[in-house]
Design an enzyme around this catalytic site. Structure first.
Site, PDB file in Angstrom:
ATOM      1  N   GLU A  47       0.833  -1.205   0.000  1.00 44.01           N
ATOM      2  CA  GLU A  47       0.000   0.000   0.000  1.00 44.01           C
ATOM      3  C   GLU A  47       0.870   1.259   0.000  1.00 44.01           C
ATOM      4  OE1 GLU A  47      -3.696   1.877   2.649  1.00 44.01           O
ATOM      5  OE2 GLU A  47      -2.473   0.260   3.472  1.00 44.01           O
ATOM      6  N   LYS A 129      -8.461   4.800  -2.674  1.00 43.92           N
ATOM      7  CA  LYS A 129      -9.070   4.220  -1.471  1.00 43.92           C
ATOM      8  C   LYS A 129     -10.276   5.059  -1.068  1.00 43.92           C
ATOM      9  CE  LYS A 129      -7.690   2.568   3.128  1.00 43.92           C
ATOM     10  NZ  LYS A 129      -6.548   2.410   4.058  1.00 43.92           N
ATOM     11  N   CYS A 163      -5.972  -2.274   2.259  1.00 44.49           N
ATOM     12  CA  CYS A 163      -6.052  -2.354   3.705  1.00 44.49           C
ATOM     13  C   CYS A 163      -7.484  -2.574   4.204  1.00 44.49           C
ATOM     14  CB  CYS A 163      -5.428  -1.091   4.298  1.00 44.49           C
ATOM     15  SG  CYS A 163      -4.881  -1.244   6.009  1.00 44.49           S
TER      16      CYS A 163
END
Length: 329
Positions: A47, A129, A163
């Site tokens: 990430e 995200k 995540c």
């Protein structure tokens, strides 16, 4: 695009360069070359590994984060730009699908962005995200639904989440509904401790089982001197250790190689794509096991914009009526 019967995949656990804008990118490109020598056809990086994950935001109070945040903004790449050009060329040269996490700078904002390059070098998916987690909200803006889909690549249909997006079941279902075959998961690594690694293992195995796809998960690794550079407080340094679980999981929920929990390296495995049909024959979450007349998902896929067209003036036919009692011609 029909997927090949077998795909050699790699999850990369690498250490970022916290001291320069281009150091981590150089390490990414070298890792692609190393993986190519091992016959890898798909590689996943951690990430926001370029230039680095904002570890500072987890251990510093907001009032102290300004300099580190501004430095990250200064070093963060724009998309498209020189970074995408370099990764595109590396993917094309290696004939490899590359999934890379970056801090994307869009003028005055940063975003946690996942980039998917096909084996011919084309950038086939860019997504942000959708909800930064906890401390990350001090660093990144919110993404949108434009990237909640899969991309047809040389190795099959590829989807990606970052995540704790994996704890948003509707986000995961959006990728299932787009028939992902290989799910690319990215976590920061070197965060929270062993409990984070344990939870990660449960999370990626569950998604593999529920979606009937392979999961390739990558986490980052911090060296001790980097942890000490981020915070001199020994009580906080423990929060920047552990939490690494770089792994590859089959649609049956099995690890295809030993997970990597410490140090740098590649986890490599051959994906037998026939296992997807084997799993989905029994349980297809978006097919014969779905009940769309009872439960369904609505997705807004347009990219977020702060500017929208102003409605045109009403026509004569749709003009508002005169107020009651007003004079009429």
């Amino acid at each position: 695009m029909p997927a090949p019967r077998s795909v050699r995949a790699a999850a990369a656990q690498i250490t970022p360069d916290l001291d320069s804008a281009d150091g981590t990118l150089a390490r990414v490109l070298e890792t692609v070359r190393e993986a190519s020598r091992r016959g890898v056809e798909l590689i996943v990086f951690p990430e926001t590994c370029v230039p680095y994950y904002p570890y500072f935001s987890f251990v510093q109070p907001p009032v102290q984060q300004g300099p580190a945040h501004l430095l990250l903004m200064e070093r963060a790449p724009s998309v498209p730009g020189p970074l995408t050009d370099a990764v595109s060329a590396a993917a094309r040269e290696a004939g490899m699908v590359v999934v890379l996490g970056v801090n994307e700078r869009d003028h005055g904002s940063l975003y946690n962005t996942q980039l998917v390059f096909d084996a011919d070098g084309r950038l086939v998916l860019k997504r942000r995200k959708i909800t930064p987690t906890y401390h990350e909200r001090m660093v990144w803006g919110q993404g949108d639904g434009a990237g909640l889909t899969t991309a047809a690549t040389r190795v099959g249909r590829v989807g990606a989440l970052a995540c704790w997006e994996h704890y948003n079941p509707l986000a995961r279902y959006a990728l299932m509904a787009a028939h992902e075959e290989i799910h690319c998961a990215q976590f920061p690594g070197s965060l929270v401790g062993q409990v984070f690694a344990d939870q990660m293992g449960v999370t990626i195995r569950h998604h593999a089982l529920e979606s009937g796809c392979f999961v390739v998960n990558a986490t980052g690794w911090l060296r001790d001197e980097q942890v000490r550079a981020i915070t001199a407080d020994e009580k906080l340094q423990g929060a920047l250790r552990g939490g690494c679980h770089t792994a590859i999981v089959s649609p049956e929920g099995r690890y295809l190689a030993e997970p990597l929990t410490e140090g740098e390296g590649l986890v490599v495995a051959d994906l037998d794509m026939a296992l997807i049909a084997k799993r989905k024959r029994m349980m297809d979450s978006v097919g014969h096991y779905a009940r769309p007349e009872l439960l369904s998902l609505a997705i807004r896929r347009d990219a977020a914009s702060t500017v929208v067209p102003w409605p045109s003036p009403p026509s004569q036919e749709t003009a508002l009526p005169h107020p009651e009692g007003a004079a009429h011609e």
